[in-house]
Design a protein around this motif. Sequence first.
Motif, PDB file in Angstrom:
ATOM      1  N   LEU A   1     111.008 -20.319  25.632  1.00 33.87           N
ATOM      2  CA  LEU A   1     110.234 -19.798  27.222  1.00 33.87           C
ATOM      3  C   LEU A   1     108.621 -18.642  25.728  1.00 33.87           C
ATOM      4  CD1 LEU A   1     113.057 -18.081  28.918  1.00 33.87           C
ATOM      5  CD2 LEU A   1     111.230 -19.291  29.304  1.00 33.87           C
ATOM      6  N   ARG A   2     109.199 -17.994  25.040  1.00 34.22           N
ATOM      7  CA  ARG A   2     107.950 -18.023  24.410  1.00 34.22           C
ATOM      8  C   ARG A   2     107.356 -18.664  23.784  1.00 34.22           C
ATOM      9  NH1 ARG A   2     112.110 -14.112  19.875  1.00 34.22           N
ATOM     10  NH2 ARG A   2     112.347 -12.575  21.499  1.00 34.22           N
ATOM     11  N   TYR A   3     107.192 -19.575  23.509  1.00 34.52           N
ATOM     12  CA  TYR A   3     106.477 -20.704  23.136  1.00 34.52           C
ATOM     13  C   TYR A   3     105.495 -20.748  25.017  1.00 34.52           C
ATOM     14  CZ  TYR A   3     104.076 -25.070  21.576  1.00 34.52           C
ATOM     15  OH  TYR A   3     103.189 -25.581  21.574  1.00 34.52           O
ATOM     16  N   TRP A   4     106.188 -21.127  25.288  1.00 36.29           N
ATOM     17  CA  TRP A   4     106.034 -21.762  26.535  1.00 36.29           C
ATOM     18  C   TRP A   4     104.894 -20.860  27.534  1.00 36.29           C
ATOM     19  CZ3 TRP A   4     105.625 -20.678  32.078  1.00 36.29           C
ATOM     20  CH2 TRP A   4     104.453 -21.391  32.872  1.00 36.29           C
ATOM     21  N   PHE A   5     105.409 -19.446  27.967  1.00 33.28           N
ATOM     22  CA  PHE A   5     104.395 -18.167  27.953  1.00 33.28           C
ATOM     23  C   PHE A   5     103.581 -17.920  27.242  1.00 33.28           C
ATOM     24  CE2 PHE A   5     107.936 -17.511  30.859  1.00 33.28           C
ATOM     25  CZ  PHE A   5     107.498 -16.781  31.860  1.00 33.28           C
TER      26      PHE A   5
ATOM     27  N   PRO B   1     107.612 -10.423  30.571  1.00 44.19           N
ATOM     28  CA  PRO B   1     108.483  -9.515  29.432  1.00 44.19           C
ATOM     29  C   PRO B   1     109.714 -10.427  30.371  1.00 44.19           C
ATOM     30  CG  PRO B   1     106.830  -8.440  30.127  1.00 44.19           C
ATOM     31  CD  PRO B   1     106.257  -9.888  31.357  1.00 44.19           C
ATOM     32  N   ARG B   2     110.457 -10.428  31.098  1.00 43.20           N
ATOM     33  CA  ARG B   2     111.929 -10.281  32.132  1.00 43.20           C
ATOM     34  C   ARG B   2     112.009 -11.995  30.963  1.00 43.20           C
ATOM     35  NH1 ARG B   2     109.033  -9.827  37.568  1.00 43.20           N
ATOM     36  NH2 ARG B   2     110.218 -12.324  37.408  1.00 43.20           N
ATOM     37  N   PHE B   3     111.502 -12.604  30.534  1.00 44.58           N
ATOM     38  CA  PHE B   3     111.994 -14.007  29.944  1.00 44.58           C
ATOM     39  C   PHE B   3     111.745 -13.990  28.514  1.00 44.58           C
ATOM     40  CE2 PHE B   3     111.349 -14.385  34.121  1.00 44.58           C
ATOM     41  CZ  PHE B   3     111.959 -15.763  35.014  1.00 44.58           C
ATOM     42  N   THR B   4     111.404 -12.766  27.943  1.00 38.50           N
ATOM     43  CA  THR B   4     110.074 -13.018  26.523  1.00 38.50           C
ATOM     44  C   THR B   4     111.262 -12.146  26.129  1.00 38.50           C
ATOM     45  OG1 THR B   4     108.079 -12.436  26.839  1.00 38.50           O
ATOM     46  CG2 THR B   4     108.693 -14.994  27.325  1.00 38.50           C
ATOM     47  N   ASN B   5     111.959 -11.402  26.180  1.00 35.30           N
ATOM     48  CA  ASN B   5     112.426  -9.353  25.206  1.00 35.30           C
ATOM     49  C   ASN B   5     110.969  -9.309  25.404  1.00 35.30           C
ATOM     50  OD1 ASN B   5     115.038 -10.499  26.074  1.00 35.30           O
ATOM     51  ND2 ASN B   5     115.454 -11.275  23.839  1.00 35.30           N
ATOM     52  N   ALA B   6     110.017  -9.410  25.448  1.00 33.07           N
ATOM     53  CA  ALA B   6     109.045  -9.011  25.821  1.00 33.07           C
ATOM     54  C   ALA B   6     108.244  -8.399  24.192  1.00 33.07           C
ATOM     55  CB  ALA B   6     109.301  -6.913  25.670  1.00 33.07           C
ATOM     56  N   ASP B   7     107.972 -10.352  23.910  1.00 31.06           N
ATOM     57  CA  ASP B   7     107.607 -10.148  22.744  1.00 31.06           C
ATOM     58  C   ASP B   7     105.839  -9.812  23.014  1.00 31.06           C
ATOM     59  OD1 ASP B   7     106.317 -11.846  21.179  1.00 31.06           O
ATOM     60  OD2 ASP B   7     106.957 -13.709  21.155  1.00 31.06           O
ATOM     61  N   PRO B   8     105.182  -9.239  22.094  1.00 27.59           N
ATOM     62  CA  PRO B   8     103.970  -9.173  21.985  1.00 27.59           C
ATOM     63  C   PRO B   8     102.543 -10.246  22.172  1.00 27.59           C
ATOM     64  CG  PRO B   8     105.003  -8.533  20.538  1.00 27.59           C
ATOM     65  CD  PRO B   8     105.914  -8.927  20.677  1.00 27.59           C
ATOM     66  N   ALA B   9     103.444 -11.624  21.710  1.00 26.01           N
ATOM     67  CA  ALA B   9     102.485 -12.644  21.500  1.00 26.01           C
ATOM     68  C   ALA B   9     102.694 -13.089  22.788  1.00 26.01           C
ATOM     69  CB  ALA B   9     102.843 -13.437  20.615  1.00 26.01           C
ATOM     70  N   CYS B  10     103.082 -12.946  23.845  1.00 23.77           N
ATOM     71  CA  CYS B  10     103.095 -13.507  25.197  1.00 23.77           C
ATOM     72  C   CYS B  10     102.205 -12.651  26.735  1.00 23.77           C
ATOM     73  CB  CYS B  10     104.861 -13.709  25.734  1.00 23.77           C
ATOM     74  SG  CYS B  10     105.616 -14.902  24.888  1.00 23.77           S
ATOM     75  N   VAL B  11     101.818 -11.215  26.087  1.00 18.97           N
ATOM     76  CA  VAL B  11     101.009 -10.645  26.698  1.00 18.97           C
ATOM     77  C   VAL B  11     100.017 -11.327  26.515  1.00 18.97           C
ATOM     78  CG1 VAL B  11     100.115  -8.254  26.730  1.00 18.97           C
ATOM     79  CG2 VAL B  11     102.316  -9.051  26.021  1.00 18.97           C
ATOM     80  N   CYS B  12      99.177 -11.784  27.654  1.00 14.06           N
ATOM     81  CA  CYS B  12      97.739 -11.968  28.040  1.00 14.06           C
ATOM     82  C   CYS B  12      96.347 -10.990  28.261  1.00 14.06           C
ATOM     83  CB  CYS B  12      98.296 -12.354  29.613  1.00 14.06           C
ATOM     84  SG  CYS B  12      96.621 -14.348  30.326  1.00 14.06           S
TER      85      CYS B  12
END
Length: 292
Positions: free
Chosen positions: A240-244, A279-290
Amino acid sequence: MLKKSKLSYGLTAFVDILGFGSQVINANSSYDLEELLKCISQIRRAFEHNPKNPSDKEMHAAYGKSVLAFSDSVIVNVPLASEMTEIGGTFDALMSELHSMAFAQATCIEHALFMRGGVDLNWWYRDGTTLVSKSLANAYALEGAASVPVIAVTDRVYSFLANHSGRAAYSDDYDPLPSMIREYSGVVAGKPITIRHLDYLSIFAREVDWTPTPTNRKALLSLSAEQKDQQMEAWRLENLRYWFAGHARTIEHAHSRGHPASIQAKYEWLAEYHNEVAPRFTNADPACVCVV
């Protein structure tokens, strides 16, 4: 002469690639043309135009599904009366088709193809190469009015699903409609818009699972049942983190290309939508912020 056998009532979607026209205008080489052809091929594969897989062909036949392609646009029609709806009813059949559209949209964005579309429920008449359809006309009009890169649904579609007797089979906790269709009201590029659209990010994310590679399967053999569950969940979260993160970078790259302000605003809107869901699917991983 009208052939009643060619007339049906059902769901119709009109979907095309955002900004494709300007790409055609600016195409000045064989390489540019090749890239445009790749875009067209990708959208057609994603929306199952002329599927090669026998099982896909069987499903199209069972749903009475038609998928037409015109340059960068795809038209999908699913009638309410089909072999599939005789078995399972119209609610699940139409929800399944909307799910497929959202999944196709997410797949296209993996290739930096941003989609915009509209979906309506009304009559459809097709006889060979002759096509006249109120649902298509309404879907096309909604696509133009949607402004942002989403697949929007008309009030008629939403009302049909919201009030459908088949929806009562689901408990409040498992009601699929709120998790399928998102409502937005706000201002984009200085213009107020209010739309309901397929929540493709949430729909796609719920389908992501761990990847059962030979190495992963071997790693599970020595674990207890609880440990296996924990490890598979960790792998799912990793995917999920990779995709987001990839989705975020794709938006950022598109935004950085120096489009007019009206186009930039669409990517900024998409970034906001992404940052609401991710954030709902990645535990709010900052790497996934756009960040745009």
